[in-house]
Scaffold this motif. Sequence first.
Motif, PDB file in Angstrom:
ATOM      1  N   CYS A 196      -4.026 -48.109  -3.477  1.00  0.00           N
ATOM      2  CA  CYS A 196      -4.003 -46.920  -2.606  1.00  0.00           C
ATOM      3  C   CYS A 196      -5.287 -46.780  -1.796  1.00  0.00           C
ATOM      4  O   CYS A 196      -5.696 -45.675  -1.466  1.00  0.00           O
ATOM      5  CB  CYS A 196      -3.747 -45.658  -3.437  1.00  0.00           C
ATOM      6  SG  CYS A 196      -2.844 -44.372  -2.526  1.00  0.00           S
ATOM      7  N   ARG A 227      -6.397 -42.198  -3.254  1.00  0.00           N
ATOM      8  CA  ARG A 227      -6.128 -42.034  -4.682  1.00  0.00           C
ATOM      9  C   ARG A 227      -6.143 -40.575  -5.097  1.00  0.00           C
ATOM     10  O   ARG A 227      -5.509 -40.199  -6.083  1.00  0.00           O
ATOM     11  CB  ARG A 227      -7.156 -42.824  -5.493  1.00  0.00           C
ATOM     12  CG  ARG A 227      -6.994 -44.339  -5.379  1.00  0.00           C
ATOM     13  CD  ARG A 227      -8.092 -45.066  -6.100  1.00  0.00           C
ATOM     14  NE  ARG A 227      -9.384 -44.834  -5.475  1.00  0.00           N
ATOM     15  CZ  ARG A 227     -10.540 -45.284  -5.954  1.00  0.00           C
ATOM     16  NH1 ARG A 227     -10.551 -45.988  -7.070  1.00  0.00           N
ATOM     17  NH2 ARG A 227     -11.670 -45.038  -5.316  1.00  0.00           N
ATOM     18  N   ILE A 270      -2.562 -38.889  -5.048  1.00  0.00           N
ATOM     19  CA  ILE A 270      -1.514 -39.312  -5.973  1.00  0.00           C
ATOM     20  C   ILE A 270      -1.194 -38.176  -6.942  1.00  0.00           C
ATOM     21  O   ILE A 270      -2.099 -37.577  -7.526  1.00  0.00           O
ATOM     22  CB  ILE A 270      -1.959 -40.564  -6.753  1.00  0.00           C
ATOM     23  CG1 ILE A 270      -2.268 -41.716  -5.789  1.00  0.00           C
ATOM     24  CG2 ILE A 270      -0.887 -40.982  -7.751  1.00  0.00           C
ATOM     25  CD1 ILE A 270      -2.789 -42.961  -6.478  1.00  0.00           C
ATOM     26  N   LEU A 288      -0.266 -36.836 -10.361  1.00  0.00           N
ATOM     27  CA  LEU A 288      -0.439 -37.329 -11.718  1.00  0.00           C
ATOM     28  C   LEU A 288       0.418 -36.522 -12.686  1.00  0.00           C
ATOM     29  O   LEU A 288       0.653 -35.330 -12.463  1.00  0.00           O
ATOM     30  CB  LEU A 288      -1.905 -37.251 -12.136  1.00  0.00           C
ATOM     31  CG  LEU A 288      -2.884 -38.046 -11.256  1.00  0.00           C
ATOM     32  CD1 LEU A 288      -4.311 -37.825 -11.738  1.00  0.00           C
ATOM     33  CD2 LEU A 288      -2.547 -39.524 -11.251  1.00  0.00           C
ATOM     34  N   ASN A 317       6.266 -39.044  -3.980  1.00  0.00           N
ATOM     35  CA  ASN A 317       4.909 -39.224  -4.471  1.00  0.00           C
ATOM     36  C   ASN A 317       4.257 -40.306  -3.615  1.00  0.00           C
ATOM     37  O   ASN A 317       4.950 -41.116  -2.986  1.00  0.00           O
ATOM     38  CB  ASN A 317       4.894 -39.617  -5.945  1.00  0.00           C
ATOM     39  CG  ASN A 317       3.516 -39.462  -6.564  1.00  0.00           C
ATOM     40  OD1 ASN A 317       2.540 -39.099  -5.894  1.00  0.00           O
ATOM     41  ND2 ASN A 317       3.414 -39.741  -7.846  1.00  0.00           N
ATOM     42  N   CYS A 353       1.888 -43.595  -3.440  1.00  0.00           N
ATOM     43  CA  CYS A 353       1.307 -44.740  -4.167  1.00  0.00           C
ATOM     44  C   CYS A 353       1.694 -44.754  -5.639  1.00  0.00           C
ATOM     45  O   CYS A 353       1.044 -45.433  -6.440  1.00  0.00           O
ATOM     46  CB  CYS A 353      -0.213 -44.756  -4.040  1.00  0.00           C
ATOM     47  SG  CYS A 353      -0.806 -45.011  -2.355  1.00  0.00           S
ATOM     48  N   ALA A 354       2.690 -44.013  -6.026  1.00  0.00           N
ATOM     49  CA  ALA A 354       3.122 -43.985  -7.427  1.00  0.00           C
ATOM     50  C   ALA A 354       4.542 -43.447  -7.500  1.00  0.00           C
ATOM     51  O   ALA A 354       5.060 -42.866  -6.534  1.00  0.00           O
ATOM     52  CB  ALA A 354       2.184 -43.130  -8.273  1.00  0.00           C
ATOM     53  N   ASN A 412      10.738 -46.324 -11.434  1.00  0.00           N
ATOM     54  CA  ASN A 412       9.831 -46.746 -10.365  1.00  0.00           C
ATOM     55  C   ASN A 412      10.174 -46.141  -9.014  1.00  0.00           C
ATOM     56  O   ASN A 412       9.593 -46.539  -7.998  1.00  0.00           O
ATOM     57  CB  ASN A 412       9.837 -48.272 -10.248  1.00  0.00           C
ATOM     58  CG  ASN A 412       9.286 -48.945 -11.487  1.00  0.00           C
ATOM     59  OD1 ASN A 412       8.414 -48.402 -12.155  1.00  0.00           O
ATOM     60  ND2 ASN A 412       9.791 -50.130 -11.796  1.00  0.00           N
ATOM     61  N   SER A 418       9.897 -43.867  -6.021  1.00  0.00           N
ATOM     62  CA  SER A 418       8.777 -43.098  -5.483  1.00  0.00           C
ATOM     63  C   SER A 418       9.205 -42.044  -4.470  1.00  0.00           C
ATOM     64  O   SER A 418       8.404 -41.186  -4.103  1.00  0.00           O
ATOM     65  CB  SER A 418       7.755 -44.039  -4.825  1.00  0.00           C
ATOM     66  OG  SER A 418       7.148 -44.871  -5.794  1.00  0.00           O
ATOM     67  N   GLU A 440       8.120 -47.972  -6.121  1.00  0.00           N
ATOM     68  CA  GLU A 440       6.680 -47.698  -6.114  1.00  0.00           C
ATOM     69  C   GLU A 440       5.896 -48.801  -5.413  1.00  0.00           C
ATOM     70  O   GLU A 440       6.137 -49.987  -5.613  1.00  0.00           O
ATOM     71  CB  GLU A 440       6.185 -47.551  -7.550  1.00  0.00           C
ATOM     72  CG  GLU A 440       4.683 -47.388  -7.681  1.00  0.00           C
ATOM     73  CD  GLU A 440       4.256 -47.327  -9.126  1.00  0.00           C
ATOM     74  OE1 GLU A 440       3.039 -47.368  -9.393  1.00  0.00           O
ATOM     75  OE2 GLU A 440       5.139 -47.247  -9.998  1.00  0.00           O
ATOM     76  N   SER A 457       1.624 -49.361  -3.778  1.00  0.00           N
ATOM     77  CA  SER A 457       0.287 -48.807  -3.526  1.00  0.00           C
ATOM     78  C   SER A 457      -0.452 -49.622  -2.488  1.00  0.00           C
ATOM     79  O   SER A 457      -1.684 -49.576  -2.424  1.00  0.00           O
ATOM     80  CB  SER A 457      -0.517 -48.771  -4.831  1.00  0.00           C
ATOM     81  OG  SER A 457      -0.650 -50.077  -5.378  1.00  0.00           O
TER      82      SER A 457
END
Length: 337
Positions: A37, A50, A53, A55, A87, A89-90, A109, A111, A126, A128
Amino acid sequence: MASLPGVQAVAAPAAVPSPKSESSAAAPSKTTTTMPCTATSTSGAFYDLRHDIVLPPVEGGKKPKAGVQVTDYTARGHDYGANFTLNLCAAVVKPVKNVEGLDRDLWANVSAYYERNGDIFSLGQESSVLVSRGRELVLQYTGGSPCPDLSEGNGDKATKDFDEVNRRGDDNDEPMFSTQASKVRRKSATFAFLCDRDPLETTAHISFVGTPDECAYFFKVRSPHACAGVEPHKPGSVGPGGVFAIILGVALLVYMIGGVVYNRTVAHARGWRQLPNHTLWLGIWSFVRDFVIILTSMCTRFLPQRQGYRTLSTSPNGRNRDDENRLIDQLDEEWED
């Protein structure tokens, strides 16, 4: 929708690109990146997303760190007829199930997705890998649900054909994907990032731009972290301060060695006179020494004074010693008389 173990093994090259294929796709932009990312453009601009993202919630009921988002992003579809959950990068934090056209192993996976009439459609897996194309920062998800066959006027035809091939392969014990199924296009999502310098904004905002064929979806992301910056110092490497110190040290070394060689060979100087500009260094040393002496003397004034000489000038009974001396001299004169 049928789901068999052999589906993903054959369909993976067409449906979900591997990290190697993602890296090769980013190669034409000549963008280098060492962390997920993040991206560094050819002009040296560094981008770090980052902090955008989402979490998962912290275990144990602890509060997340300030600025950390724990809920998935949402984007209104407006005239599209469905809203999007995403989301960056995730994978999305909220688990999804029964995703159209995807094997069960790939549900975790996803995203980006949207829900319509109770069905969940994935916009990609997903990824990144950030790509810097000129002044544009782009993130792409691929390998989503099968795209609809608009030529037939039926938006679900591609997904039905996909499931039909799965069932046919299950019944006849044949490869899961025929030539027809391998040509099925899959939904993808492209995110274009814009720098948001509003000091009050700390998180990203995603807006849906549109889709021309219900297969490729385009989004716009405004984020304060999408602004170009300087790549942070890496452990084990020399930073800007270290480079400056090395240059300064080399310059001083050349100055000292060159000055000594010149004064010794040309001026025939010996001892301390071999140093370049030794009179200047001697003056600096004298100034520093005098400054330390003055500073020390000023500091001693604040120390408690000792009663040495004052005590000696006063007799134990409180009378002045000079008075005692005058009295003794007077007695001596009277004695002589």
